[in-house]
Motif scaffolding. Sequence first.
Motif, PDB file in Angstrom:
ATOM      1  N   LYS A  31      54.475  71.738 121.323  1.00 39.95           N
ATOM      2  CA  LYS A  31      55.405  70.941 121.621  1.00 39.95           C
ATOM      3  C   LYS A  31      55.655  71.140 123.277  1.00 39.95           C
ATOM      4  O   LYS A  31      56.323  70.326 124.029  1.00 39.95           O
ATOM      5  CB  LYS A  31      56.561  70.958 120.747  1.00 39.95           C
ATOM      6  CG  LYS A  31      56.333  70.493 119.361  1.00 39.95           C
ATOM      7  CD  LYS A  31      57.344  70.999 118.505  1.00 39.95           C
ATOM      8  CE  LYS A  31      58.620  70.344 118.783  1.00 39.95           C
ATOM      9  NZ  LYS A  31      58.806  68.963 118.461  1.00 39.95           N
ATOM     10  N   ALA A  34      53.647  69.286 126.299  1.00 41.20           N
ATOM     11  CA  ALA A  34      53.604  67.815 126.404  1.00 41.20           C
ATOM     12  C   ALA A  34      54.086  67.644 127.471  1.00 41.20           C
ATOM     13  O   ALA A  34      55.152  68.150 128.050  1.00 41.20           O
ATOM     14  CB  ALA A  34      54.624  67.238 125.095  1.00 41.20           C
ATOM     15  N   GLU A  40      53.691  61.890 122.773  1.00 46.91           N
ATOM     16  CA  GLU A  40      52.365  62.039 122.793  1.00 46.91           C
ATOM     17  C   GLU A  40      51.848  62.342 121.217  1.00 46.91           C
ATOM     18  O   GLU A  40      52.671  62.879 120.529  1.00 46.91           O
ATOM     19  CB  GLU A  40      51.875  63.132 123.707  1.00 46.91           C
ATOM     20  CG  GLU A  40      51.932  63.137 125.145  1.00 46.91           C
ATOM     21  CD  GLU A  40      51.500  64.192 125.937  1.00 46.91           C
ATOM     22  OE1 GLU A  40      50.452  64.545 125.823  1.00 46.91           O
ATOM     23  OE2 GLU A  40      52.248  64.479 126.846  1.00 46.91           O
ATOM     24  N   VAL A  42      49.677  64.359 118.668  1.00 45.10           N
ATOM     25  CA  VAL A  42      49.175  65.926 118.476  1.00 45.10           C
ATOM     26  C   VAL A  42      47.788  65.897 117.975  1.00 45.10           C
ATOM     27  O   VAL A  42      47.762  65.006 116.663  1.00 45.10           O
ATOM     28  CB  VAL A  42      50.150  66.708 117.659  1.00 45.10           C
ATOM     29  CG1 VAL A  42      49.627  68.008 117.290  1.00 45.10           C
ATOM     30  CG2 VAL A  42      51.583  66.833 118.199  1.00 45.10           C
ATOM     31  N   LYS A 179      53.344  63.100 115.768  1.00 44.46           N
ATOM     32  CA  LYS A 179      53.625  63.214 117.035  1.00 44.46           C
ATOM     33  C   LYS A 179      54.324  64.532 117.926  1.00 44.46           C
ATOM     34  O   LYS A 179      55.039  65.192 116.860  1.00 44.46           O
ATOM     35  CB  LYS A 179      54.534  61.720 117.401  1.00 44.46           C
ATOM     36  CG  LYS A 179      54.147  60.698 117.104  1.00 44.46           C
ATOM     37  CD  LYS A 179      53.187  60.160 118.152  1.00 44.46           C
ATOM     38  CE  LYS A 179      52.847  58.852 117.944  1.00 44.46           C
ATOM     39  NZ  LYS A 179      51.810  58.183 118.927  1.00 44.46           N
ATOM     40  N   VAL A 180      54.429  64.580 119.055  1.00 43.69           N
ATOM     41  CA  VAL A 180      55.284  65.869 119.621  1.00 43.69           C
ATOM     42  C   VAL A 180      56.518  65.856 119.185  1.00 43.69           C
ATOM     43  O   VAL A 180      57.267  66.995 119.222  1.00 43.69           O
ATOM     44  CB  VAL A 180      54.941  65.565 121.078  1.00 43.69           C
ATOM     45  CG1 VAL A 180      55.935  66.626 121.916  1.00 43.69           C
ATOM     46  CG2 VAL A 180      53.488  65.787 121.707  1.00 43.69           C
ATOM     47  N   THR A 218      47.867  68.097 122.649  1.00 38.51           N
ATOM     48  CA  THR A 218      48.548  66.829 122.865  1.00 38.51           C
ATOM     49  C   THR A 218      47.554  65.825 123.408  1.00 38.51           C
ATOM     50  O   THR A 218      46.686  66.198 124.005  1.00 38.51           O
ATOM     51  CB  THR A 218      49.755  66.746 123.578  1.00 38.51           C
ATOM     52  OG1 THR A 218      49.680  67.107 124.903  1.00 38.51           O
ATOM     53  CG2 THR A 218      50.698  67.907 123.047  1.00 38.51           C
TER      54      THR A 218
END
Length: 237
Positions: A31, A34, A40, A42, A179-180, A218
Motif C-alpha cells: 500500500k 503505490a 492500482e 495489487v 486494489k491498493v 502494485t
Amino acid sequence: MVEHGKKYDEVAKLVEAGKEYTPDEASELVKKTARAKFDETVELHLRMGLDPRQATQQVRGVALLPHGLGKQVRVLVFAQGDAEQVAKSAGADFVGSDDIIKKIEDGWLDFDTAIATPDMMGKVGKLGKMLGRKGLMPNPKSGTVVTAPDLPRVIDDSRKGRVEFKLDRQANIHVPLGKVSFESGKISANMGAVMEAIVRAKPSGAKGQYIKSVTMKTTMGPGIPLAVKLAESMTTA
C-alpha cells in the motif's frame, strides 16, 4: 536495463534489499509503494518450478477471493433456449449465442469473464484465438463451462471475486489480489485464498521445488519478495 522515474525510485527504497517479507508485512508495504493517481491493482506473481512444455506439469484453477477484486465484473454467458433465460434471471450482463459470437468476431470485447453451457462450445470454439489471448475463453477446467442449473452460482461467484490462474509459457503465474485501497488484512486474506488454491492444484508431474518465488506488487510499483514457505502455508481465512 529499465529506467524508472523519481517516484518509482523513492518507493522502491521502502523495499529492503535481500529481505523476504511475510504475507502480512507485504500486504502493508504494498500500500505504501503505490505511486499512481489511480487505484492500482495489487498483483501476485509466482515463479514455478515446472516445465510448461510437459502436459503433466500444467497448473490451472480458480480461487474465490473473500473480499473480491474491488471492481465491477461484467459477465457474459454464451447460452440458448432455457439456459439463456436462466442466465438473464441470474443477472448476467450479456447473454446470447450467434448474435454475441458475431459481435465478438467484429471486435467487441467489453466484458471481464465469459461462461458457456456445454452445447454452445462447438460454436464458441471458433473464438478460441481471440478470447484465448485475453484469458476470456470458457474452459471446463476453470469451471466456466457449466450446465444451466449451475449458471446462477458461477455468475454470482464471478461477481464476488472469482479469479482464474494458469501457468504461462515462462513458468509463471500472475493473479490479481484486489486494489491498493483495500485494507491490508483484506489483501492478505485474498492472497491466502489464491495460495491455497495454487498449492491444492499442484500437478502430479511436479518435481523438486513447486514454487520458487513469490512477489507482490502494485500495477506501477516495485516487487516485494515474500518468504515462499510462509506463502505456501497460507489458507483461506
